[in-house]
Write a protein that holds these residues in place. Structure first.
Motif, PDB file in Angstrom:
ATOM      1  N   GLU A 101      39.832  35.230  37.028  1.00 27.30           N
ATOM      2  CA  GLU A 101      40.640  36.311  36.889  1.00 27.30           C
ATOM      3  C   GLU A 101      41.259  36.804  38.235  1.00 27.30           C
ATOM      4  O   GLU A 101      40.925  36.275  39.446  1.00 27.30           O
ATOM      5  N   ARG A 138      42.561  38.249  32.949  1.00 25.55           N
ATOM      6  CA  ARG A 138      41.306  37.642  33.042  1.00 25.55           C
ATOM      7  C   ARG A 138      40.988  36.648  32.019  1.00 25.55           C
ATOM      8  O   ARG A 138      41.174  36.588  30.848  1.00 25.55           O
ATOM      9  N   LYS A 142      29.536  39.920  34.868  1.00 23.35           N
ATOM     10  CA  LYS A 142      30.387  40.429  35.882  1.00 23.35           C
ATOM     11  C   LYS A 142      29.670  40.495  37.222  1.00 23.35           C
ATOM     12  O   LYS A 142      29.892  39.978  38.168  1.00 23.35           O
TER      13      LYS A 142
END
Length: 245
Positions: free
Chosen positions: A42, A73, A183
């Motif tokens: 990303e 991304r 994440k």
């Protein structure tokens, strides 16, 4: 590496901010005749204006810009490639599908628009040879063609949830705990384990300052019926005791 973010200033003056677990490649003559980069991960791109197109490659997907700000991304470990435009204009093309708009190759994004290419073929790239052969046999047996890329374009979006990772706050919008955990693993260099699958579906919306892992975990336990255990670099999410049967 996981647990880190970095900023790269390119020879043409463009600036790229890279998220954790990302790789950016470009040729030594970047900016002279071409401005091509290859991204796995990303990145947030602030592109210097030039007549030379600025092209970000990720698998079969290309994002072209002249002078703009956008987020891409495109982790090879994930099947989707998502582009979010903040300023300017970009043209997105996908060699593996007939991506077109108004009869012309590619799709143009304007500010506050987002395009996601759900890459069915990309998932096969990360299977072993035996697994791929098994998938192909099942498709033939059912007389089905391999899954084609699905294109999803969104207008009038708030780009903050897609780009806040690069700043000192974390904007989350209707994100389930599983996607959030992916994440978190990159952001804090950890491994997350779920005791029960049902925990993955909890959704969250809000804004977090750039806090420590412990602070983020505590917030999650306040707003949802979960608890956690930390052992080294492994975090295990569990259902809260009073909710267990």
């Amino acid at each position: 590496p996981y647990g880190a973010r970095s900023s790269v200033k390119l020879q043409d003056g463009s600036v790229v901010t890279l998220n954790a677990g990302s790789t950016l490649r470009y040729n030594s003559d970047f900016g002279k005749k071409r401005r091509d980069l290859w991204l796995d991960g990303e990145g947030y791109f602030v592109v210097s204006k030039s007549k030379t197109p600025f092209v970000v490659h990720s698998g079969s997907v290309q994002v072209k810009a002249l002078g703009t700000e956008f987020n891409v991304r495109a982790y090879s470990s994930e099947k989707d490639v998502t582009t979010t435009l903040v300023q300017g204009r970009v043209l997105i093309d996908d060699k593996s599908s007939e991506l077109s708009e108004n009869g012309t190759p590619g799709i143009t994004l304007l500010p506050n628009q987002k395009l996601t290419i759900k890459n069915g073929a990309k998932t096969l790239e990360h299977l072993g040879k035996t697994d791929i052969q098994s998938v192909e046999k099942n498709l033939m047996a059912n007389n089905k063609k391999p899954v084609q890329n699905e294109i999803v374009k969104q207008d009038k979006i708030d780009p903050l949830p897609d780009i806040s990772w690069k700043d000192n706050e974390w904007v989350i919008y209707r994100e389930n705990l599983y996607d959030l955990s992916v994440k978190m693993e990159r952001r804090f260099d950890i491994n997350i384990v779920f005791e029960k699958e049902l925990l993955k579906v909890f959704r969250y919306t809000g804004t977090l300052p750039d806090e420590s892992l412990e602070q983020v975990l505590k917030v999650l336990t306040i707003v949802s019926p979960i608890e956690y255990k930390v052992e080294g670099k492994t975090v295990t999410f569990k259902e809260k005791r009073k909710n267990r049967k």
